[in-house]
Design an enzyme around this catalytic site. Structure first.
Site, PDB file in Angstrom:
ATOM      1  N   THR A 130     -14.761  16.517  -8.594  1.00 14.72           N
ATOM      2  CA  THR A 130     -14.132  16.230  -9.883  1.00 14.72           C
ATOM      3  C   THR A 130     -14.523  14.853 -10.409  1.00 14.72           C
ATOM      4  O   THR A 130     -14.848  13.955  -9.621  1.00 14.72           O
ATOM      5  CB  THR A 130     -12.598  16.300  -9.702  1.00 14.72           C
ATOM      6  OG1 THR A 130     -11.963  15.807 -10.874  1.00 14.72           O
ATOM      7  CG2 THR A 130     -12.112  15.439  -8.537  1.00 14.72           C
ATOM      8  N   ASP A 131     -14.413  14.677 -11.725  1.00 11.46           N
ATOM      9  CA  ASP A 131     -14.644  13.342 -12.312  1.00 11.46           C
ATOM     10  C   ASP A 131     -13.511  12.376 -11.969  1.00 11.46           C
ATOM     11  O   ASP A 131     -13.657  11.159 -12.141  1.00 11.46           O
ATOM     12  CB  ASP A 131     -14.822  13.442 -13.838  1.00 11.46           C
ATOM     13  CG  ASP A 131     -13.623  14.032 -14.574  1.00 11.46           C
ATOM     14  OD1 ASP A 131     -12.651  14.451 -13.926  1.00 11.46           O
ATOM     15  OD2 ASP A 131     -13.676  14.088 -15.826  1.00 11.46           O
ATOM     16  N   GLU A 132     -12.371  12.902 -11.490  1.00 14.82           N
ATOM     17  CA  GLU A 132     -11.222  12.017 -11.223  1.00 14.82           C
ATOM     18  C   GLU A 132     -11.501  11.022 -10.099  1.00 14.82           C
ATOM     19  O   GLU A 132     -10.790  10.036  -9.956  1.00 14.82           O
ATOM     20  CB  GLU A 132      -9.967  12.848 -10.891  1.00 14.82           C
ATOM     21  CG  GLU A 132      -9.595  13.765 -12.035  1.00 14.82           C
ATOM     22  CD  GLU A 132      -8.147  14.214 -12.021  1.00 14.82           C
ATOM     23  OE1 GLU A 132      -7.351  13.690 -11.227  1.00 14.82           O
ATOM     24  OE2 GLU A 132      -7.822  15.107 -12.825  1.00 14.82           O
ATOM     25  N   TYR A 155      -4.360  13.386  -5.208  1.00 14.51           N
ATOM     26  CA  TYR A 155      -5.380  14.437  -5.389  1.00 14.51           C
ATOM     27  C   TYR A 155      -6.781  13.823  -5.456  1.00 14.51           C
ATOM     28  O   TYR A 155      -7.690  14.222  -4.718  1.00 14.51           O
ATOM     29  CB  TYR A 155      -5.095  15.244  -6.669  1.00 14.51           C
ATOM     30  CG  TYR A 155      -6.289  16.041  -7.149  1.00 14.51           C
ATOM     31  CD1 TYR A 155      -6.765  17.130  -6.418  1.00 14.51           C
ATOM     32  CD2 TYR A 155      -6.974  15.693  -8.324  1.00 14.51           C
ATOM     33  CE1 TYR A 155      -7.889  17.859  -6.843  1.00 14.51           C
ATOM     34  CE2 TYR A 155      -8.087  16.412  -8.758  1.00 14.51           C
ATOM     35  CZ  TYR A 155      -8.534  17.488  -8.009  1.00 14.51           C
ATOM     36  OH  TYR A 155      -9.641  18.198  -8.429  1.00 14.51           O
ATOM     37  N   LYS A 159      -9.983  14.138  -2.915  1.00 17.01           N
ATOM     38  CA  LYS A 159     -11.293  14.660  -3.330  1.00 17.01           C
ATOM     39  C   LYS A 159     -12.375  13.602  -3.097  1.00 17.01           C
ATOM     40  O   LYS A 159     -13.479  13.918  -2.646  1.00 17.01           O
ATOM     41  CB  LYS A 159     -11.271  15.064  -4.810  1.00 17.01           C
ATOM     42  CG  LYS A 159     -10.481  16.314  -5.138  1.00 17.01           C
ATOM     43  CD  LYS A 159     -11.013  17.592  -4.508  1.00 17.01           C
ATOM     44  CE  LYS A 159     -12.341  18.037  -5.055  1.00 17.01           C
ATOM     45  NZ  LYS A 159     -12.721  19.395  -4.528  1.00 17.01           N
TER      46      LYS A 159
HETATM   47  P1  NAD Z   1      -7.423  26.405  -8.122  1.00 21.53           P
HETATM   48  O1  NAD Z   1      -6.235  25.636  -7.681  1.00 21.53           O
HETATM   49  O2  NAD Z   1      -7.308  27.329  -9.283  1.00 21.53           O
HETATM   50  O3  NAD Z   1      -7.966  27.287  -6.905  1.00 21.53           O
HETATM   51  C1  NAD Z   1      -8.126  26.762  -5.621  1.00 21.53           C
HETATM   52  C2  NAD Z   1      -8.405  27.917  -4.677  1.00 21.53           C
HETATM   53  O4  NAD Z   1      -8.602  27.370  -3.347  1.00 21.53           O
HETATM   54  C3  NAD Z   1      -7.263  28.918  -4.574  1.00 21.53           C
HETATM   55  O5  NAD Z   1      -7.751  30.236  -4.670  1.00 21.53           O
HETATM   56  C4  NAD Z   1      -6.661  28.653  -3.191  1.00 21.53           C
HETATM   57  O6  NAD Z   1      -6.065  29.787  -2.581  1.00 21.53           O
HETATM   58  C5  NAD Z   1      -7.877  28.176  -2.427  1.00 21.53           C
HETATM   59  N1  NAD Z   1      -7.497  27.346  -1.267  1.00 21.53           N
HETATM   60  C6  NAD Z   1      -6.653  26.281  -1.272  1.00 21.53           C
HETATM   61  N2  NAD Z   1      -6.516  25.802  -0.014  1.00 21.53           N
HETATM   62  C7  NAD Z   1      -7.319  26.560   0.780  1.00 21.53           C
HETATM   63  C8  NAD Z   1      -7.614  26.533   2.170  1.00 21.53           C
HETATM   64  N3  NAD Z   1      -7.060  25.636   2.981  1.00 21.53           N
HETATM   65  N4  NAD Z   1      -8.492  27.447   2.650  1.00 21.53           N
HETATM   66  C9  NAD Z   1      -9.056  28.375   1.821  1.00 21.53           C
HETATM   67  N5  NAD Z   1      -8.783  28.452   0.521  1.00 21.53           N
HETATM   68  C10 NAD Z   1      -7.934  27.549  -0.012  1.00 21.53           C
HETATM   69  O7  NAD Z   1      -8.578  25.338  -8.332  1.00 21.53           O
HETATM   70  P2  NAD Z   1      -9.681  25.195  -9.487  1.00 21.53           P
HETATM   71  O8  NAD Z   1      -9.075  24.539 -10.644  1.00 21.53           O
HETATM   72  O9  NAD Z   1     -10.362  26.492  -9.625  1.00 21.53           O
HETATM   73  O10 NAD Z   1     -10.665  24.131  -8.794  1.00 21.53           O
HETATM   74  C11 NAD Z   1     -11.664  24.575  -7.883  1.00 21.53           C
HETATM   75  C12 NAD Z   1     -12.461  23.365  -7.417  1.00 21.53           C
HETATM   76  O11 NAD Z   1     -13.059  22.705  -8.526  1.00 21.53           O
HETATM   77  C13 NAD Z   1     -11.620  22.319  -6.687  1.00 21.53           C
HETATM   78  O12 NAD Z   1     -12.388  21.809  -5.621  1.00 21.53           O
HETATM   79  C14 NAD Z   1     -11.388  21.246  -7.744  1.00 21.53           C
HETATM   80  O13 NAD Z   1     -11.203  19.980  -7.148  1.00 21.53           O
HETATM   81  C15 NAD Z   1     -12.678  21.328  -8.537  1.00 21.53           C
HETATM   82  N6  NAD Z   1     -12.564  20.925  -9.939  1.00 21.53           N
HETATM   83  C16 NAD Z   1     -11.602  21.476 -10.761  1.00 21.53           C
HETATM   84  C17 NAD Z   1     -11.559  21.112 -12.112  1.00 21.53           C
HETATM   85  C18 NAD Z   1     -10.546  21.713 -13.049  1.00 21.53           C
HETATM   86  O14 NAD Z   1     -10.480  21.292 -14.202  1.00 21.53           O
HETATM   87  N7  NAD Z   1      -9.747  22.693 -12.654  1.00 21.53           N
HETATM   88  C19 NAD Z   1     -12.491  20.195 -12.604  1.00 21.53           C
HETATM   89  C20 NAD Z   1     -13.435  19.649 -11.736  1.00 21.53           C
HETATM   90  C21 NAD Z   1     -13.481  20.036 -10.411  1.00 21.53           C
HETATM   91  O1  DAU Z   2     -10.773  16.073 -14.544  1.00 15.65           O
HETATM   92  C1  DAU Z   2     -10.852  17.156 -13.679  1.00 15.65           C
HETATM   93  C2  DAU Z   2      -9.471  17.523 -13.177  1.00 15.65           C
HETATM   94  O2  DAU Z   2      -8.791  18.143 -14.263  1.00 15.65           O
HETATM   95  C3  DAU Z   2      -9.485  18.442 -11.973  1.00 15.65           C
HETATM   96  O3  DAU Z   2     -10.100  17.780 -10.895  1.00 15.65           O
HETATM   97  C4  DAU Z   2      -8.059  18.859 -11.584  1.00 15.65           C
HETATM   98  O4  DAU Z   2      -8.077  19.765 -10.510  1.00 15.65           O
HETATM   99  C5  DAU Z   2      -7.429  19.521 -12.803  1.00 15.65           C
HETATM  100  O5  DAU Z   2      -6.085  19.875 -12.523  1.00 15.65           O
HETATM  101  C6  DAU Z   2      -7.477  18.578 -13.996  1.00 15.65           C
HETATM  102  O6  DAU Z   2      -6.612  17.441 -13.766  1.00 15.65           O
HETATM  103  P1  DAU Z   2      -5.666  16.861 -14.921  1.00 15.65           P
HETATM  104  O7  DAU Z   2      -4.550  16.118 -14.310  1.00 15.65           O
HETATM  105  O8  DAU Z   2      -6.479  16.161 -15.962  1.00 15.65           O
HETATM  106  O9  DAU Z   2      -5.167  18.270 -15.560  1.00 15.65           O
HETATM  107  P2  DAU Z   2      -3.737  18.753 -16.089  1.00 15.65           P
HETATM  108  O10 DAU Z   2      -3.963  20.077 -16.754  1.00 15.65           O
HETATM  109  O11 DAU Z   2      -2.688  18.674 -15.047  1.00 15.65           O
HETATM  110  O12 DAU Z   2      -3.414  17.668 -17.202  1.00 15.65           O
HETATM  111  C7  DAU Z   2      -4.304  17.420 -18.286  1.00 15.65           C
HETATM  112  C8  DAU Z   2      -3.723  16.269 -19.097  1.00 15.65           C
HETATM  113  O13 DAU Z   2      -2.516  16.713 -19.745  1.00 15.65           O
HETATM  114  C9  DAU Z   2      -3.308  15.066 -18.267  1.00 15.65           C
HETATM  115  O14 DAU Z   2      -3.541  13.892 -19.011  1.00 15.65           O
HETATM  116  C10 DAU Z   2      -1.807  15.255 -18.048  1.00 15.65           C
HETATM  117  C11 DAU Z   2      -1.365  15.969 -19.303  1.00 15.65           C
HETATM  118  N1  DAU Z   2      -0.273  16.956 -19.179  1.00 15.65           N
HETATM  119  C12 DAU Z   2      -0.340  17.883 -18.186  1.00 15.65           C
HETATM  120  C13 DAU Z   2       0.632  18.859 -18.073  1.00 15.65           C
HETATM  121  C14 DAU Z   2       0.575  19.879 -16.966  1.00 15.65           C
HETATM  122  C15 DAU Z   2       0.755  16.969 -20.112  1.00 15.65           C
HETATM  123  O15 DAU Z   2       0.794  16.128 -21.043  1.00 15.65           O
HETATM  124  N2  DAU Z   2       1.721  17.939 -19.992  1.00 15.65           N
HETATM  125  C16 DAU Z   2       1.707  18.883 -18.999  1.00 15.65           C
HETATM  126  O16 DAU Z   2       2.631  19.738 -18.940  1.00 15.65           O
END
Ligand code: NAD
Ligand code: DAU
Length: 349
Positions: A130-132, A155, A159
């Protein structure tokens, strides 16, 4: 390609699995099926002869070693993680376990695979991150692959730790590691605790739309299908030892994004009794350590791997809203089965 995908029943992992199957690859999806997973996300490919599923915790190193030895992947695409920042604040333990210990376990399992001489010559371990990990930006600037790591939440710290492990396994053991760091994804099948589905579903149900703080935090949004495309390219043609940033070049403040979704809903659901959904916006207590701004410079992956986002945020967000409107059963099932909401959600000022 024979792809072992971890976390393939989650939001992004399932997009990767669906696309990989449609491109003709063989996929072994390894997922523990935590609260965030949903087998429905991969139901469309579950009958394919090229699809297999194993319910397994990636922390179970002997089982992962055996599975990898049996399946003989060309590439491991590692997405499994705990992913919700608010949950990591409420309870970091699972994040340390899965994101750090789980990644270590998988790196060791693949090291065994390579050392046993059974891995193909061009085997890759693709670590999805992630970019975080880069922390928070001020008003200007962008994250590049050379930006320092400054994670601010449990988190992102977990990561960042996993990225460091992947790097070290490459440097020390010669593991063929490719790392990608991506910005915020949105699209179909996103679990209804993240911002976009929370906004859409609360608006549809006439509930308050919680916006943290002043809503002036900035995220860089990417359509999940474009992320899946970038990941499959990086998995096949990424150079081991290299990191690639992936982003949407679509920065928006949270409040502007929420208003955009409300306007799309107004448009999609227009009628005599329809009220502007913006009226539901409610500013709530801020997230502790809330990163102010993320912005990704994705020149490297565009230049080296020929990838660019295909969907604008306007197109992608409308498609996403339409998907949630057309797939109520998907999110109603998740809500009916129940899941603990992170304490932060719904907190009033
Ligand atoms: P998600 O939470 O939707 O899905 C995560 C999946 O991992 C689930 O299916 C869960 O069952 C599985 N999992 C969790 N713990 C596990 C374990 N111990 N063993 C096996 N499986 C396990 O996540 P996502 O949003 O699809 O993110 C997927 C990946 O991409 C993550 O590594 C996250 O850090 C990265 N990522 C997410 C975002 C985003 O915006 N969602 C952005 C950048 C990177
Ligand atoms: O940047 C990549 C990341 O983006 C991933 O690595 C994470 O797994 C993914 O969850 C996401 O993280 P964020 O914290 O940015 O996503 P979230 O959807 O939780 O929140 C997006 C923005 O909105 C953040 O600034 C917090 C805000 N927010 C979030 C929720 C859930 C609100 O204002 N209200 C809300 O109810």
């Amino acid at each position: 390609m024979r792809l072992l995908v971890t976390g393939g029943a989650g939001f992004i992992g399932s997009a990767v699995v669906r696309q990989a199957i449609s491109e003709g690859h063989h996929v072994l999806n390894v997922d523990k099926l935590t609260y965030a997973a949903n087998p429905a996300n991969v139901a469309g490919v579950a009958d394919s002869k090229r699809y297999q599923f194993a319910q397994l915790d990636i922390c179970d190193q002997p089982a992962m070693t055996a599975l990898i030895g049996d399946f003989k992947p060309d590439t491991v695409m590692h997405l499994a993680a705990e992913t919700h920042v608010d949950r990591s604040i409420d309870g970091p333990s699972a994040f340390i376990q899965t994101n750090i210990v789980g990644t270590y376990s998988l790196l060791e399992a693949t090291r065994h695979y390579v050392q046993a001489g059974t891995a193909p010559k061009d085997f890759r371990f693709h670590h999805i991150s992630t970019d975080e990990v880069y922390g928070s930006l001020g008003a200007t600037g962008e994250f590049t692959e050379d930006s320092p790591y400054q994670p601010n939440s449990p988190y992102s710290a977990a990561k960042a730790s996993s990225d460091m492990l992947a790097r070290a396994w490459g440097e020390t053991y010669g593991a063929p590691v490719v790392v990608t760091n991506c910005s915020n994804n949105y699209g179909p099948y996103q679990f209804p605790e993240k911002l976009i589905p929370v906004v859409i579903i609360n608006a549809l149900e006439g509930k308050d739309i919680p916006v943290y703080g002043k809503g002036d935090n900035v995220r860089d949004w990417l359509y999940v299908g474009d992320h899946a495309d970038a990941l499959l390219r990086a998995a096949q043609t990424g150079v081991p030892g290299e990191t690639y940033n992936i982003g949407g070049r679509a920065e928006r403040t949270n409040i502007d994004l929420v208003k955009m979704i409300c306007a799309i809903l107004d448009d999609e659901l227009s009628g005599p009794s329809a009220k502007p959904h913006e009226q539901l916006i409610s500013f709530v207590k801020d997230r502790p350590g809330h990163d102010h701004r993320y912005a990704i410079n994705c020149d490297k992956i565009e230049r080296d791997l020929g990838w660019t986002p295909s969907v604008t945020i306007e197109e992608g967000m409308r498609q996403t809203v339409q998907w949630y409107l057309e797939n109520k059963a998907w999110w109603e099932d998740i809500r009916a089965r129940g899941f603990d909401t992170a304490a932060r959600q719904g907190l009033k000022k």
